[in-house]
Motif scaffolding. Structure first.
Motif, PDB file in Angstrom:
ATOM      1  N   VAL A 280     -64.727   4.471 -36.032  1.00 24.86           N
ATOM      2  CA  VAL A 280     -64.289   3.073 -36.065  1.00 24.86           C
ATOM      3  C   VAL A 280     -65.473   2.127 -35.864  1.00 24.86           C
ATOM      4  CG1 VAL A 280     -62.997   1.337 -34.736  1.00 24.86           C
ATOM      5  CG2 VAL A 280     -61.897   3.480 -35.383  1.00 24.86           C
ATOM      6  N   PHE A 281     -66.391   2.503 -34.980  1.00 21.69           N
ATOM      7  CA  PHE A 281     -67.532   1.632 -34.679  1.00 21.69           C
ATOM      8  C   PHE A 281     -68.711   1.814 -35.636  1.00 21.69           C
ATOM      9  CE2 PHE A 281     -65.430   1.628 -30.440  1.00 21.69           C
ATOM     10  CZ  PHE A 281     -65.105   0.281 -30.443  1.00 21.69           C
ATOM     11  N   THR A 282     -68.581   2.734 -36.587  1.00 18.08           N
ATOM     12  CA  THR A 282     -69.627   2.892 -37.596  1.00 18.08           C
ATOM     13  C   THR A 282     -69.528   1.723 -38.567  1.00 18.08           C
ATOM     14  OG1 THR A 282     -69.522   5.300 -37.403  1.00 18.08           O
ATOM     15  CG2 THR A 282     -70.574   4.397 -39.382  1.00 18.08           C
ATOM     16  N   PRO A 283     -70.612   0.991 -38.746  1.00 13.75           N
ATOM     17  CA  PRO A 283     -70.570  -0.203 -39.614  1.00 13.75           C
ATOM     18  C   PRO A 283     -70.103   0.137 -41.029  1.00 13.75           C
ATOM     19  CG  PRO A 283     -72.656  -0.090 -38.421  1.00 13.75           C
ATOM     20  CD  PRO A 283     -71.935   1.192 -38.157  1.00 13.75           C
ATOM     21  N   GLY A 284     -69.189  -0.687 -41.525  1.00 16.65           N
ATOM     22  CA  GLY A 284     -68.727  -0.560 -42.903  1.00 16.65           C
ATOM     23  C   GLY A 284     -67.619   0.443 -43.137  1.00 16.65           C
ATOM     24  N   THR A 285     -67.099   1.085 -42.098  1.00 10.36           N
ATOM     25  CA  THR A 285     -66.065   2.104 -42.315  1.00 10.36           C
ATOM     26  C   THR A 285     -64.648   1.551 -42.229  1.00 10.36           C
ATOM     27  OG1 THR A 285     -66.123   2.755 -39.993  1.00 10.36           O
ATOM     28  CG2 THR A 285     -67.488   4.026 -41.524  1.00 10.36           C
ATOM     29  N   VAL A 286     -64.455   0.479 -41.486  1.00  8.75           N
ATOM     30  CA  VAL A 286     -63.098  -0.056 -41.294  1.00  8.75           C
ATOM     31  C   VAL A 286     -63.092  -1.542 -41.625  1.00  8.75           C
ATOM     32  CG1 VAL A 286     -61.231  -0.431 -39.644  1.00  8.75           C
ATOM     33  CG2 VAL A 286     -62.632   1.620 -39.461  1.00  8.75           C
ATOM     34  N   ASP A 287     -62.164  -1.901 -42.500  1.00  5.03           N
ATOM     35  CA  ASP A 287     -61.932  -3.314 -42.825  1.00  5.03           C
ATOM     36  C   ASP A 287     -60.627  -3.707 -42.128  1.00  5.03           C
ATOM     37  OD1 ASP A 287     -61.424  -5.804 -43.847  1.00  5.03           O
ATOM     38  OD2 ASP A 287     -61.502  -5.197 -45.963  1.00  5.03           O
ATOM     39  N   TRP A 288     -60.756  -4.392 -40.996  1.00  4.19           N
ATOM     40  CA  TRP A 288     -59.587  -4.724 -40.179  1.00  4.19           C
ATOM     41  C   TRP A 288     -58.683  -5.773 -40.817  1.00  4.19           C
ATOM     42  CZ3 TRP A 288     -58.148  -1.522 -36.547  1.00  4.19           C
ATOM     43  CH2 TRP A 288     -59.102  -0.677 -36.001  1.00  4.19           C
ATOM     44  N   SER A 289     -59.087  -6.345 -41.947  1.00  4.39           N
ATOM     45  CA  SER A 289     -58.209  -7.298 -42.640  1.00  4.39           C
ATOM     46  C   SER A 289     -57.177  -6.575 -43.500  1.00  4.39           C
ATOM     47  CB  SER A 289     -59.033  -8.255 -43.506  1.00  4.39           C
ATOM     48  OG  SER A 289     -59.631  -7.566 -44.590  1.00  4.39           O
ATOM     49  N   MET A 290     -57.354  -5.257 -43.656  1.00  2.64           N
ATOM     50  CA  MET A 290     -56.391  -4.465 -44.423  1.00  2.64           C
ATOM     51  C   MET A 290     -55.307  -3.922 -43.488  1.00  2.64           C
ATOM     52  SD  MET A 290     -58.922  -2.461 -47.049  1.00  2.64           S
ATOM     53  CE  MET A 290     -57.600  -1.972 -48.155  1.00  2.64           C
ATOM     54  N   VAL A 291     -54.258  -3.375 -44.066  1.00  2.29           N
ATOM     55  CA  VAL A 291     -53.132  -2.860 -43.284  1.00  2.29           C
ATOM     56  C   VAL A 291     -53.412  -1.460 -42.741  1.00  2.29           C
ATOM     57  CG1 VAL A 291     -50.689  -2.205 -43.412  1.00  2.29           C
ATOM     58  CG2 VAL A 291     -51.488  -4.279 -44.552  1.00  2.29           C
ATOM     59  N   TRP A 292     -54.094  -0.615 -43.515  1.00  2.00           N
ATOM     60  CA  TRP A 292     -54.215   0.795 -43.169  1.00  2.00           C
ATOM     61  C   TRP A 292     -54.810   1.068 -41.787  1.00  2.00           C
ATOM     62  CZ3 TRP A 292     -58.506   3.607 -41.969  1.00  2.00           C
ATOM     63  CH2 TRP A 292     -59.757   3.087 -42.324  1.00  2.00           C
ATOM     64  N   PRO A 293     -55.838   0.353 -41.305  1.00  2.81           N
ATOM     65  CA  PRO A 293     -56.334   0.715 -39.971  1.00  2.81           C
ATOM     66  C   PRO A 293     -55.301   0.464 -38.877  1.00  2.81           C
ATOM     67  CG  PRO A 293     -57.672  -1.073 -40.910  1.00  2.81           C
ATOM     68  CD  PRO A 293     -56.641  -0.689 -41.921  1.00  2.81           C
TER      69      PRO A 293
ATOM     70  N   ILE B 177     -50.632   8.740 -40.999  1.00  7.85           N
ATOM     71  CA  ILE B 177     -52.084   8.690 -40.803  1.00  7.85           C
ATOM     72  C   ILE B 177     -52.821   9.076 -42.085  1.00  7.85           C
ATOM     73  CG2 ILE B 177     -54.021   9.790 -39.605  1.00  7.85           C
ATOM     74  CD1 ILE B 177     -52.108   9.932 -37.121  1.00  7.85           C
ATOM     75  N   VAL B 178     -52.432  10.180 -42.690  1.00 11.92           N
ATOM     76  CA  VAL B 178     -53.132  10.649 -43.894  1.00 11.92           C
ATOM     77  C   VAL B 178     -52.987   9.656 -45.036  1.00 11.92           C
ATOM     78  CG1 VAL B 178     -53.150  12.441 -45.678  1.00 11.92           C
ATOM     79  CG2 VAL B 178     -53.051  13.082 -43.264  1.00 11.92           C
ATOM     80  N   ILE B 179     -51.781   9.154 -45.251  1.00 10.22           N
ATOM     81  CA  ILE B 179     -51.596   8.174 -46.326  1.00 10.22           C
ATOM     82  C   ILE B 179     -52.385   6.906 -46.032  1.00 10.22           C
ATOM     83  CG2 ILE B 179     -49.905   6.640 -47.418  1.00 10.22           C
ATOM     84  CD1 ILE B 179     -47.919   9.000 -47.247  1.00 10.22           C
ATOM     85  N   SER B 180     -52.377   6.463 -44.790  1.00 10.80           N
ATOM     86  CA  SER B 180     -53.131   5.268 -44.423  1.00 10.80           C
ATOM     87  C   SER B 180     -54.613   5.424 -44.729  1.00 10.80           C
ATOM     88  CB  SER B 180     -52.955   4.959 -42.931  1.00 10.80           C
ATOM     89  OG  SER B 180     -51.614   4.653 -42.639  1.00 10.80           O
ATOM     90  N   VAL B 181     -55.183   6.552 -44.333  1.00 10.96           N
ATOM     91  CA  VAL B 181     -56.624   6.764 -44.478  1.00 10.96           C
ATOM     92  C   VAL B 181     -57.026   7.027 -45.932  1.00 10.96           C
ATOM     93  CG1 VAL B 181     -58.528   8.302 -43.849  1.00 10.96           C
ATOM     94  CG2 VAL B 181     -56.925   7.537 -42.121  1.00 10.96           C
ATOM     95  N   ILE B 182     -56.212   7.743 -46.666  1.00 11.84           N
ATOM     96  CA  ILE B 182     -56.584   8.107 -48.049  1.00 11.84           C
ATOM     97  C   ILE B 182     -56.277   6.979 -49.028  1.00 11.84           C
ATOM     98  CG2 ILE B 182     -56.184   9.751 -49.930  1.00 11.84           C
ATOM     99  CD1 ILE B 182     -57.698  10.925 -47.492  1.00 11.84           C
ATOM    100  N   VAL B 183     -55.081   6.405 -48.933  1.00 16.24           N
ATOM    101  CA  VAL B 183     -54.667   5.382 -49.879  1.00 16.24           C
ATOM    102  C   VAL B 183     -55.305   4.032 -49.540  1.00 16.24           C
ATOM    103  CG1 VAL B 183     -52.694   4.173 -50.875  1.00 16.24           C
ATOM    104  CG2 VAL B 183     -52.537   6.611 -50.378  1.00 16.24           C
ATOM    105  N   LYS B 184     -55.485   3.769 -48.253  1.00 17.18           N
ATOM    106  CA  LYS B 184     -56.098   2.517 -47.753  1.00 17.18           C
ATOM    107  C   LYS B 184     -55.434   1.268 -48.341  1.00 17.18           C
ATOM    108  CE  LYS B 184     -60.405   4.564 -46.565  1.00 17.18           C
ATOM    109  NZ  LYS B 184     -61.595   4.336 -45.870  1.00 17.18           N
ATOM    110  N   PHE B 185     -54.150   1.172 -48.112  1.00 16.88           N
ATOM    111  CA  PHE B 185     -53.383   0.021 -48.589  1.00 16.88           C
ATOM    112  C   PHE B 185     -53.606  -1.199 -47.733  1.00 16.88           C
ATOM    113  CE2 PHE B 185     -50.828   2.905 -46.072  1.00 16.88           C
ATOM    114  CZ  PHE B 185     -50.295   2.090 -45.094  1.00 16.88           C
TER     115      PHE B 185
END
Length: 149
Positions: free
Chosen positions: A78-91, A141-149
């Protein structure tokens, strides 16, 4: 710190996946042990003590360390730069499901104590139903991480 996380990203991710698999194995198996413990075992018998030992070792020896490792490596990701876009729903859906998984882990710990104190009041059917919880959370979890909706 961020350079370290970027440099070790794939190792951290691999360790996260291994720890998740270990944790999930326990989350699938422990409720199954509870089904048989509740349905087939007489309290204070040798079999009861054997089940209690198996359940305690699974929870403390495998699931506990695996859940801690999952959280540590997951937070590193989560703290690795560029891995999580908190403006999206999936995280957010993943985070909610991981919190649910953690709650379920603790619920199993409370149920294990019920068996060890001889105060279990739940039947095998309840444990069978609860055995589906980690599957549903895993799918989210898997759908969230893979699909990244």
């Amino acid at each position: 710190m961020y350079d370290f996380l970027l440099d070790w990203y794939f190792w951290i991710k691999a360790c996260h996946i291994v720890s998740v698999i270990s944790w999930m194995a326990g989350l699938f198996y422990l409720p199954r042990l509870f089904v048989y413990h509740a349905e087939k075992v007489v309290a204070e018998s040798d079999t009861d003590l054997m089940f209690q030992t198996m359940e305690r070792r699974l929870l403390r020896g495998i699931m506990g360390p695996a859940s801690i490792a999952t959280w540590i490596f997951g937070l590193c990701l989560v703290f690795t730069p560029g891995t999580v876009d908190w403006s999206m729903v999936w995280p957010w859906t993943k985070a909610a499901a991981v919190l649910g998984m953690t709650w379920f882990h603790h619920w199993l710990g409370w149920r294990r104590k019920d068996f060890s104190f001889g105060t279990n009041r739940l039947n095998g059917r309840t444990y069978r139903i609860m055995n589906e919880v980690p599957t549903l959370l895993m799918v989210i979890i898997v759908i969230s991480v893979i699909v990244k909706f």
